[in-house]
Design a protein around this motif. Sequence first.
Motif, PDB file in Angstrom:
ATOM      1  N   GLU A 143       0.686  -1.231   0.084  1.00 23.84           N
ATOM      2  CA  GLU A 143       0.087   0.009  -0.058  1.00 23.84           C
ATOM      3  C   GLU A 143       0.821   1.241  -0.147  1.00 23.84           C
ATOM      4  N   LEU A 144       1.808   1.330   0.732  1.00 16.69           N
ATOM      5  CA  LEU A 144       2.654   2.372   0.964  1.00 16.69           C
ATOM      6  C   LEU A 144       4.135   2.469  -0.152  1.00 16.69           C
ATOM      7  N   ARG A 145       4.121   1.484  -0.845  1.00 21.88           N
ATOM      8  CA  ARG A 145       5.042   1.069  -1.931  1.00 21.88           C
ATOM      9  C   ARG A 145       6.473   1.431  -1.317  1.00 21.88           C
ATOM     10  N   ILE A 146       6.720   0.576  -0.065  1.00 22.99           N
ATOM     11  CA  ILE A 146       7.983   0.352   0.596  1.00 22.99           C
ATOM     12  C   ILE A 146       8.307  -0.928   0.557  1.00 22.99           C
ATOM     13  N   SER A 147       9.536  -1.124   1.090  1.00 23.39           N
ATOM     14  CA  SER A 147       9.997  -2.682   1.236  1.00 23.39           C
ATOM     15  C   SER A 147       9.428  -3.268   2.559  1.00 23.39           C
ATOM     16  N   ASP A 148       9.252  -4.302   2.650  1.00 20.53           N
ATOM     17  CA  ASP A 148       8.761  -5.034   4.017  1.00 20.53           C
ATOM     18  C   ASP A 148       9.864  -4.833   5.187  1.00 20.53           C
ATOM     19  N   SER A 149      11.277  -4.656   4.746  1.00 21.94           N
ATOM     20  CA  SER A 149      12.288  -4.061   5.936  1.00 21.94           C
ATOM     21  C   SER A 149      11.961  -3.113   6.372  1.00 21.94           C
ATOM     22  N   SER A 150      11.422  -2.009   5.455  1.00 26.15           N
ATOM     23  CA  SER A 150      11.127  -0.699   5.935  1.00 26.15           C
ATOM     24  C   SER A 150       9.996  -0.714   6.959  1.00 26.15           C
ATOM     25  N   VAL A 151       8.962  -1.347   6.555  1.00 26.78           N
ATOM     26  CA  VAL A 151       7.622  -1.590   7.341  1.00 26.78           C
ATOM     27  C   VAL A 151       8.387  -2.342   8.934  1.00 26.78           C
ATOM     28  N   TYR A 152       8.966  -3.268   8.786  1.00 28.08           N
ATOM     29  CA  TYR A 152       9.505  -3.814  10.090  1.00 28.08           C
ATOM     30  C   TYR A 152      10.318  -2.682  10.911  1.00 28.08           C
ATOM     31  N   TYR A 153      11.258  -1.885  10.134  1.00 30.00           N
ATOM     32  CA  TYR A 153      11.764  -0.875  10.787  1.00 30.00           C
ATOM     33  C   TYR A 153      10.992   0.178  11.293  1.00 30.00           C
ATOM     34  N   HIS A 154       9.895   0.708  10.687  1.00 25.85           N
ATOM     35  CA  HIS A 154       9.140   1.637  11.467  1.00 25.85           C
ATOM     36  C   HIS A 154       8.332   0.992  12.530  1.00 25.85           C
ATOM     37  N   ILE A 155       7.943  -0.187  12.356  1.00 22.83           N
ATOM     38  CA  ILE A 155       7.067  -0.704  13.688  1.00 22.83           C
ATOM     39  C   ILE A 155       7.859  -0.835  15.014  1.00 22.83           C
ATOM     40  N   ARG A 156       9.225  -1.467  14.310  1.00 24.01           N
ATOM     41  CA  ARG A 156      10.218  -1.740  15.568  1.00 24.01           C
ATOM     42  C   ARG A 156      10.559  -0.039  16.022  1.00 24.01           C
ATOM     43  N   ARG A 157      10.775   0.655  15.573  1.00 25.14           N
ATOM     44  CA  ARG A 157      10.955   2.153  15.767  1.00 25.14           C
ATOM     45  C   ARG A 157       9.719   2.356  16.833  1.00 25.14           C
ATOM     46  N   ALA A 158       8.772   2.448  16.346  1.00 27.23           N
ATOM     47  CA  ALA A 158       7.453   2.853  17.145  1.00 27.23           C
ATOM     48  C   ALA A 158       7.446   2.006  18.427  1.00 27.23           C
ATOM     49  N   LEU A 159       7.663   0.636  18.437  1.00 28.13           N
ATOM     50  CA  LEU A 159       7.603   0.132  19.866  1.00 28.13           C
ATOM     51  C   LEU A 159       8.556   0.417  20.468  1.00 28.13           C
ATOM     52  N   GLU A 160       9.920   0.383  20.188  1.00 22.89           N
ATOM     53  CA  GLU A 160      10.997   0.865  21.069  1.00 22.89           C
ATOM     54  C   GLU A 160      10.679   2.397  21.805  1.00 22.89           C
ATOM     55  N   HIS A 161      10.077   3.237  20.835  1.00 28.58           N
ATOM     56  CA  HIS A 161       9.639   4.741  21.344  1.00 28.58           C
ATOM     57  C   HIS A 161       8.564   4.501  22.611  1.00 28.58           C
ATOM     58  N   LEU A 162       7.603   3.595  22.231  1.00 34.62           N
ATOM     59  CA  LEU A 162       6.596   3.393  23.325  1.00 34.62           C
ATOM     60  C   LEU A 162       6.942   2.567  24.518  1.00 34.62           C
ATOM     61  N   SER A 163       8.114   1.657  24.193  1.00 36.32           N
ATOM     62  CA  SER A 163       8.760   0.971  25.411  1.00 36.32           C
ATOM     63  C   SER A 163       9.374   1.631  26.306  1.00 36.32           C
ATOM     64  N   GLY A 164      10.402   2.594  25.799  1.00 35.17           N
ATOM     65  CA  GLY A 164      10.922   3.629  26.363  1.00 35.17           C
ATOM     66  C   GLY A 164      10.119   4.613  27.403  1.00 35.17           C
ATOM     67  N   MET A 165       8.780   4.727  27.072  1.00 37.79           N
ATOM     68  CA  MET A 165       8.297   5.715  27.743  1.00 37.79           C
ATOM     69  C   MET A 165       7.399   4.943  29.013  1.00 37.79           C
ATOM     70  N   ARG A 166       7.748   3.494  29.228  1.00 35.92           N
ATOM     71  CA  ARG A 166       7.016   2.635  29.882  1.00 35.92           C
ATOM     72  C   ARG A 166       7.088   3.102  31.380  1.00 35.92           C
ATOM     73  N   HIS A 167       8.368   3.676  31.777  1.00 37.01           N
ATOM     74  CA  HIS A 167       8.632   4.079  33.220  1.00 37.01           C
ATOM     75  C   HIS A 167       7.967   5.304  33.544  1.00 37.01           C
ATOM     76  N   HIS A 168       7.451   5.935  32.625  1.00 33.91           N
ATOM     77  CA  HIS A 168       6.732   7.379  33.079  1.00 33.91           C
ATOM     78  C   HIS A 168       5.276   7.063  33.044  1.00 33.91           C
ATOM     79  N   LEU A 169       4.734   5.977  32.753  1.00 34.83           N
ATOM     80  CA  LEU A 169       3.206   5.708  32.794  1.00 34.83           C
ATOM     81  C   LEU A 169       2.946   5.544  34.464  1.00 34.83           C
TER      82      LEU A 169
END
Length: 171
Positions: A143-169
């Motif tokens: 749909e976005l005309r990007i590679s599977d590895s780019s999709v994986y990179y973006h999802i991993r980047r988002a999850l790392e960001h969300l995981s990093g804020m865990r101690h602030h919850l």
Amino acid sequence: MVKRLPLTRLLSVFGAERSRIEATIQSRMKTAEAADVLQDTWLKLAQRGAEGAIDDPAAFVRSVARNTALDYLRKDRRRRSIDAEIRELLFDTEDELSPERILIGREAADMLAAAIDALPDQTRRVFLMNRFEGKTHREIAAELRISDSSVYYHIRRALEHLSGMRHHLPD
């Protein structure tokens, strides 16, 4: 001079070995996942071709399939681990639902929403398509005309960001 195995020969060997490969893969994973691995194996063979001499084309095809299945299982294991961490982060089942817990939950949800909004546009879009719309990596990539590895990179980047804020919850 090294004799190259024609691509058509390699793919015909894949066709001949398909049922054997499929049975082996299905013994390790779900039928739908096995179909994805078979398709990915076919694509790898078609894209790569046979560079150099291959003494045993059938063994080569089975090896590509086995490696593709192992890659798939590794990615799935990593994803399940990250999903479990996120579930643990979001859903605390030990406490009763009290007005206080509901307020804490709303505050946590607001913080997570703000963290998602703070992601770069493409990363946020890919993450929301995957986690909230339920689209697969392959569907998002198409749909976005990007590679599977780019999709994986973006999802991993988002999850790392969300995981990093865990101690602030809030607790």
